[in-house]
Design a protein around this motif. Structure first.
Motif, mmCIF file in Angstrom:
data_model
loop_
_atom_site.group_PDB
_atom_site.id
_atom_site.type_symbol
_atom_site.label_atom_id
_atom_site.label_comp_id
_atom_site.label_asym_id
_atom_site.label_seq_id
_atom_site.Cartn_x
_atom_site.Cartn_y
_atom_site.Cartn_z
ATOM 1 N N LYS A 62 0.854 -1.219 -0.024
ATOM 2 C CA LYS A 62 -0.155 -0.096 -0.069
ATOM 3 C C LYS A 62 1.005 1.274 0.099
ATOM 4 O O LYS A 62 1.490 1.504 0.881
ATOM 5 C CB LYS A 62 -0.808 -0.141 1.260
ATOM 6 N N PRO A 63 0.752 2.069 -0.994
ATOM 7 C CA PRO A 63 1.624 3.282 -0.863
ATOM 8 C C PRO A 63 1.191 4.232 0.204
ATOM 9 O O PRO A 63 0.067 4.248 0.843
ATOM 10 C CB PRO A 63 1.038 3.948 -2.254
ATOM 11 N N ASP A 64 2.288 5.219 0.638
ATOM 12 C CA ASP A 64 1.990 6.137 1.442
ATOM 13 C C ASP A 64 1.102 7.334 0.968
ATOM 14 O O ASP A 64 1.369 8.038 -0.323
ATOM 15 C CB ASP A 64 3.258 6.713 1.994
ATOM 16 N N LEU A 84 -0.488 10.865 1.427
ATOM 17 C CA LEU A 84 -0.611 12.159 1.915
ATOM 18 C C LEU A 84 -1.984 12.757 1.588
ATOM 19 O O LEU A 84 -2.769 12.804 0.888
ATOM 20 C CB LEU A 84 0.486 12.764 1.557
ATOM 21 N N VAL A 94 0.223 10.946 -3.744
ATOM 22 C CA VAL A 94 1.027 9.709 -3.634
ATOM 23 C C VAL A 94 2.222 10.043 -4.073
ATOM 24 O O VAL A 94 2.331 10.241 -5.681
ATOM 25 C CB VAL A 94 0.294 8.572 -4.131
#
Length: 288
Positions: free
Chosen positions: A4-6, A8, A26
């Motif tokens: 899962k990407p970070d 913001l 992202v």
């Protein structure tokens, strides 16, 4: 998507997390497919989420400050999004420092400059080449019917036009601030017209003074009733204002948006003589 990407969250065109237009950001979308990007955007529910991947060859820009960027609304990918560009640029500026960035967008290269002023980060994007075009009488009639606006509520000094600076927007001038404030439209009817005309938003505009405008942007094609602050439409409106002779070749416009939604934001639109491209400037701040 293996990990899962970070994700913001930033709001653009306001220093207040409760104002402006929220966007998902992202910064590393490597390995994130189209379906996952759409799912992330839908899950966030913001009008757009931006996804960064490495730049294509030949884009230019400083090493480490050039990127490919894509934008997804909760319903579909969109060609260009100003507020998500500003949000992404500020997020990068906080990590890389102020300076120049360049984004390869689906509509072309968009340079952005990030600065720090008084403790706030600001980003200025430069649009692709803009233009405007007429709207057919029948399409204008349908737009007004979907908005529940009688033709007498239009400002004759702001003729209806379709404006483009990375995405297409129908510009309609409201004769009064009260007309602009009263937004209750037929969502599916306006969405159908916008899809047929390939419009991203309808930009409703009221002129408060020579260089100050209040705007609202219905965005049914993106799955939301209204966009709180629309950088792409601001750029398109700058081109519209110049081509209609509303302002001179060198001008700075202030657009207030989101007030009627309880999310006030300010967009600054810059026009320069000898350069048809439009500059759109705004702050952005992290949503914790």
């Amino acid at each position: 998507m293996t990990t899962k990407p970070d994700i913001l969250r930033y709001t653009a065109f306001s220093d207040d997390p409760a104002g402006g237009n929220p966007a998902g950001v992202v910064l590393d979308a490597s390995g994130v497919g189209d379906a996952d990007m759409l799912a992330i955007a839908a899950g966030l529910g913001y009008s757009e989420t931006a996804f960064l991947t490495p730049p294509p060859a030949g884009l230019g820009g400083e090493p480490g400050r050039a990127f490919t960027i894509r934008y997804f609304s909760p319903k579909a990918e969109v060609p260009f999004c100003g507020h998500a560009t500003v949000a992404t640029a500020v997020a990068l500026g906080e990590r890389l420092g102020p300076g120049d960035l360049v984004f390869a967008t689906p509509v072309g290269a968009v340079p952005v400059t990030v600065t720090e002023e008084g403790g706030s980060s600001r980003a200025t994007l430069t649009t692709v080449e803009p233009h405007t075009e007429d709207i057919a009488d029948a399409d204008l009639t349908e737009a007004l019917a979907a908005l529940n606006w009688p033709a007498t509520d239009l400002d004759p000094a702001l003729p209806p036009r379709i404006a483009y600076a990375g995405a297409r927007h129908l510009v309609l001038g409201a004769a009064t601030r009260e007309r602009l404030a009263d937004l209750a439209y037929d969502f599916p009817r306006l969405e159908a017209l916008m899809r047929r005309l390939d419009l991203t938003t309808v930009q409703l505009v009221w002129r408060a003074s020579e260089f100050v405008f209040h705007v609202r942007d219905p965005f049914p094609v993106g799955g939301v009733v209204e966009d709180p602050a629309t950088g792409a439409a601001a750029g398109a409106f700058g081109a519209y204002a110049r081509e209609q002779g509303l302002v001179g070749e060198d001008a700075t416009l202030t657009l207030h948006q989101g007030e009627d939604m309880g999310r006030p934001g300010v967009l600054t639109v810059g026009l320069r003589a000898g350069d048809r491209r439009i500059r759109v400037t705004g702050t952005a701040t992290r949503i914790v």
